[in-house]
Enzyme design. Structure first.
Site, PDB file in Angstrom:
ATOM      1  N   MET A   1       5.742 -10.862   4.894  1.00 51.61           N
ATOM      2  CA  MET A   1       5.366 -11.455   3.612  1.00 51.61           C
ATOM      3  C   MET A   1       6.388 -12.525   3.230  1.00 51.61           C
ATOM      4  O   MET A   1       7.588 -12.286   3.316  1.00 51.61           O
ATOM      5  CB  MET A   1       5.282 -10.369   2.533  1.00 51.61           C
ATOM      6  CG  MET A   1       4.076  -9.471   2.712  1.00 51.61           C
ATOM      7  SD  MET A   1       3.952  -8.203   1.439  1.00 51.61           S
ATOM      8  CE  MET A   1       4.987  -6.909   2.141  1.00 51.61           C
TER       9      MET A   1
ATOM     10  N   ARG B   1      10.517  -4.260  -5.313  1.00 53.53           N
ATOM     11  CA  ARG B   1      10.139  -4.980  -4.085  1.00 53.53           C
ATOM     12  C   ARG B   1      10.230  -6.467  -4.390  1.00 53.53           C
ATOM     13  O   ARG B   1       9.551  -6.962  -5.289  1.00 53.53           O
ATOM     14  CB  ARG B   1       8.723  -4.590  -3.646  1.00 53.53           C
ATOM     15  CG  ARG B   1       8.190  -5.460  -2.520  1.00 53.53           C
ATOM     16  CD  ARG B   1       6.961  -4.894  -1.855  1.00 53.53           C
ATOM     17  NE  ARG B   1       7.302  -3.797  -0.950  1.00 53.53           N
ATOM     18  CZ  ARG B   1       6.531  -3.393   0.058  1.00 53.53           C
ATOM     19  NH1 ARG B   1       5.366  -3.979   0.294  1.00 53.53           N
ATOM     20  NH2 ARG B   1       6.916  -2.393   0.829  1.00 53.53           N
TER      21      ARG B   1
ATOM     22  N   HIS C   1      14.657  -2.554   4.374  1.00 52.38           N
ATOM     23  CA  HIS C   1      13.587  -1.649   3.923  1.00 52.38           C
ATOM     24  C   HIS C   1      14.077  -0.207   4.110  1.00 52.38           C
ATOM     25  O   HIS C   1      13.619   0.514   4.993  1.00 52.38           O
ATOM     26  CB  HIS C   1      12.321  -1.914   4.737  1.00 52.38           C
ATOM     27  CG  HIS C   1      11.064  -1.403   4.098  1.00 52.38           C
ATOM     28  ND1 HIS C   1      11.035  -0.794   2.846  1.00 52.38           N
ATOM     29  CD2 HIS C   1       9.775  -1.409   4.528  1.00 52.38           C
ATOM     30  CE1 HIS C   1       9.788  -0.467   2.547  1.00 52.38           C
ATOM     31  NE2 HIS C   1       9.003  -0.820   3.545  1.00 52.38           N
TER      32      HIS C   1
ATOM     33  N   THR D   1       0.860  -1.197   0.000  1.00 54.19           N
ATOM     34  CA  THR D   1       0.000   0.000   0.000  1.00 54.19           C
ATOM     35  C   THR D   1       0.892   1.242   0.000  1.00 54.19           C
ATOM     36  O   THR D   1       0.926   2.023  -0.943  1.00 54.19           O
ATOM     37  CB  THR D   1      -0.908   0.022   1.247  1.00 54.19           C
ATOM     38  OG1 THR D   1      -1.761  -1.107   1.193  1.00 54.19           O
ATOM     39  CG2 THR D   1      -1.754   1.296   1.309  1.00 54.19           C
TER      40      THR D   1
ATOM     41  N   THR E   1       4.288   1.771   0.002  1.00 51.95           N
ATOM     42  CA  THR E   1       5.461   1.931  -0.863  1.00 51.95           C
ATOM     43  C   THR E   1       5.013   2.222  -2.284  1.00 51.95           C
ATOM     44  O   THR E   1       5.566   3.080  -2.967  1.00 51.95           O
ATOM     45  CB  THR E   1       6.338   0.669  -0.782  1.00 51.95           C
ATOM     46  OG1 THR E   1       6.572   0.401   0.600  1.00 51.95           O
ATOM     47  CG2 THR E   1       7.658   0.879  -1.500  1.00 51.95           C
TER      48      THR E   1
ATOM     49  N   GLN F   1      11.721   2.907   4.321  1.00 51.01           N
ATOM     50  CA  GLN F   1      11.013   2.972   5.595  1.00 51.01           C
ATOM     51  C   GLN F   1      11.892   3.627   6.658  1.00 51.01           C
ATOM     52  O   GLN F   1      11.416   4.440   7.457  1.00 51.01           O
ATOM     53  CB  GLN F   1      10.610   1.558   6.029  1.00 51.01           C
ATOM     54  CG  GLN F   1       9.748   1.530   7.269  1.00 51.01           C
ATOM     55  CD  GLN F   1       8.363   2.117   7.024  1.00 51.01           C
ATOM     56  OE1 GLN F   1       7.691   1.760   6.066  1.00 51.01           O
ATOM     57  NE2 GLN F   1       7.925   3.028   7.886  1.00 51.01           N
TER      58      GLN F   1
ATOM     59  N   ASP G   1       6.579  -4.388  14.436  1.00 49.74           N
ATOM     60  CA  ASP G   1       6.145  -4.682  13.075  1.00 49.74           C
ATOM     61  C   ASP G   1       5.407  -6.012  13.162  1.00 49.74           C
ATOM     62  O   ASP G   1       5.384  -6.656  14.219  1.00 49.74           O
ATOM     63  CB  ASP G   1       7.389  -4.752  12.150  1.00 49.74           C
ATOM     64  CG  ASP G   1       7.036  -4.961  10.675  1.00 49.74           C
ATOM     65  OD1 ASP G   1       5.851  -4.813  10.311  1.00 49.74           O
ATOM     66  OD2 ASP G   1       7.959  -5.276   9.885  1.00 49.74           O
TER      67      ASP G   1
ATOM     68  N   CYS H   1       5.615   0.442  10.997  1.00 51.24           N
ATOM     69  CA  CYS H   1       5.687   0.773   9.561  1.00 51.24           C
ATOM     70  C   CYS H   1       4.375   0.514   8.839  1.00 51.24           C
ATOM     71  O   CYS H   1       4.170   1.052   7.750  1.00 51.24           O
ATOM     72  CB  CYS H   1       6.812  -0.019   8.913  1.00 51.24           C
ATOM     73  SG  CYS H   1       6.547  -1.811   8.940  1.00 51.24           S
TER      74      CYS H   1
ATOM     75  N   ARG I   1       6.407   8.434   4.277  1.00 44.65           N
ATOM     76  CA  ARG I   1       6.911   7.592   3.189  1.00 44.65           C
ATOM     77  C   ARG I   1       6.929   8.366   1.868  1.00 44.65           C
ATOM     78  O   ARG I   1       7.789   8.148   1.024  1.00 44.65           O
ATOM     79  CB  ARG I   1       6.059   6.322   3.066  1.00 44.65           C
ATOM     80  CG  ARG I   1       6.207   5.335   4.231  1.00 44.65           C
ATOM     81  CD  ARG I   1       7.623   4.785   4.313  1.00 44.65           C
ATOM     82  NE  ARG I   1       8.054   4.301   3.019  1.00 44.65           N
ATOM     83  CZ  ARG I   1       7.807   3.067   2.558  1.00 44.65           C
ATOM     84  NH1 ARG I   1       7.214   2.182   3.341  1.00 44.65           N
ATOM     85  NH2 ARG I   1       8.222   2.701   1.351  1.00 44.65           N
TER      86      ARG I   1
END
Ligand code: CP
Ligand code: NVA
Length: 329
Positions: A246, A108, A135, A58, A60, A138, A241, A283, A310
């Site tokens: 993922m 990514r 990341h 979403t 990034t 972030q 986090d 994040c 971001r």
């Protein structure tokens, strides 16, 4: 590709530029819809930024597309079903071809080696939009958020004026942590990491994080524990986090069990002795198991400014790496 590739001065400058563009753009928007500050206008005119995402996103995705649009360029989103990213074609071929037609790749990926290999063979800059290991965008946004919330001393060349602060990371030792911890060490911010046994920082990552202390007069300390209360003691900021990143979906049940007792709550902050006025960061995307609603939506939460930042981190990185060819001015 990761914060460890930057000097403290370079990292600080990326953060300060992000903050400056935020202020300038907000002032310009206030003057009229669609107004872009002169310092950004047309900076990517005629240029295409390829956004190659093999995982969902979403923040990034939206921040990168919006940043490229603000700078007058064309963001080209290429999801995992759109192109052959490591499937049916070698990464080498993909990298050579896409970089021959665009000005930047924002990627990514799963294994960090995928984004590293793209960068190795690319004729244009490659920005890591999250890999299994790091990341960096972030971390820029996170330190912008910390700087905006806490900095009292004027920032100087190699620092944001945050020396002596303490961050408590309670939860999984993951990609977001590794870049945040590297930045902490560089900037003289102590970071205490509480993870369950077996979920601590791998040695190869510890080496990278501690390597950031090189040449820094007073680097931040990295403290590791399996006891959340210990990490939280005297902390200015509590961070977490997801417990299931993922790519780890198959381990979800095992992880949820292992992390029981690591949820960030006001009771944990009180029991552990966090500093009065402590702040909370995450994040996102967030799940209630790692932090309860009271903290996440509470007055000490910085999560929504952090998410907004971001955008400004993306603007700052695109300016440095695409407009200025890697010179962080
Ligand atoms: N924080 C972050 O990278 O969010 P997305 O996965 O939604 O991009
Ligand atoms: N650690 C998370 C971060 C998502 C922005 C993941 O890798 O899924």
């Amino acid at each position: 590709l990761s914060i460890s590739q930057l000097s403290p001065a370079e990292f600080s400058k990326l953060v300060l530029n992000a903050s400056a563009y935020k202020q300038a753009t907000k002032a310009a928007f206030a003057a009229g819809p669609g107004q872009v500050p002169q310092t950004l206008e047309g900076k990517l005119k005629g240029r295409t930024v390829a956004m190659m995402f093999s995982k969902r996103s979403t923040r990034t995705r939206v921040s990168t597309e919006a940043a490229v649009a603000l700078m007058g360029g064309h963001p080209m989103f290429l999801g995992k079903d759109d192109i052959q990213l490591g499937v049916n074609e070698s990464l080498y071929d993909t990298s050579v071809v896409i970089s021959s037609m665009t000005s930047c790749m924002v990627a990514r990926v799963g294994p960090h080696s995928d984004v590293a290999n793209l960068a190795k063979d690319s004729s244009v800059p490659v920005i890591n939009a999250l890999s299994d290991d790091f990341h960096p965008l972030q971390a820029i946004a996170d330190f912008q958020t910390i700087h905006e919330a806490f900095a009292t001393k004027p920032a100087h060349e190699a620092s944001l004026g945050l020396e002596g602060m303490k961050v408590a990371w309670v939860g999984d030792s993951n990609n977001v942590l590794f870049d945040m911890a590297t930045a902490c060490v560089m900037l003289g911010v102590d970071i205490a990491v509480a993870s369950p046994a077996g979920y601590g920082i791998p040695d190869r990552m510890k080496e990278i994080i501690l390597g950031a202390a090189k040449g820094v007069a007073k680097p931040g300390k990295l403290i590791e524990t399996t006891v959340p209360e210990e990490a939280v003691k005297d902390a200015d900021i509590l961070v977490t986090d997801t417990w299931v990143s993922m790519g780890q979906e198959a381990e979800a049940q095992k992880r949820l069990k292992a992390f029981a007792g690591f949820q960030i709550t006001n009771e944990l902050a009180k029991r552990g002795g966090a500093k009065p006025g402590w702040k909370f960061m995450h994040c996102l995307p967030r799940h209630p198991e790692e932090v309860d609603d009271e903290v996440f939506y509470g007055p000490q939460s910085l999560v929504f400014p952090e998410a907004e930042n971001r955008l400004w981190a993306a603007v700052s990185a695109l300016e440095a790496f695409v407009v200025n060819n890697g010179r962080i001015l």
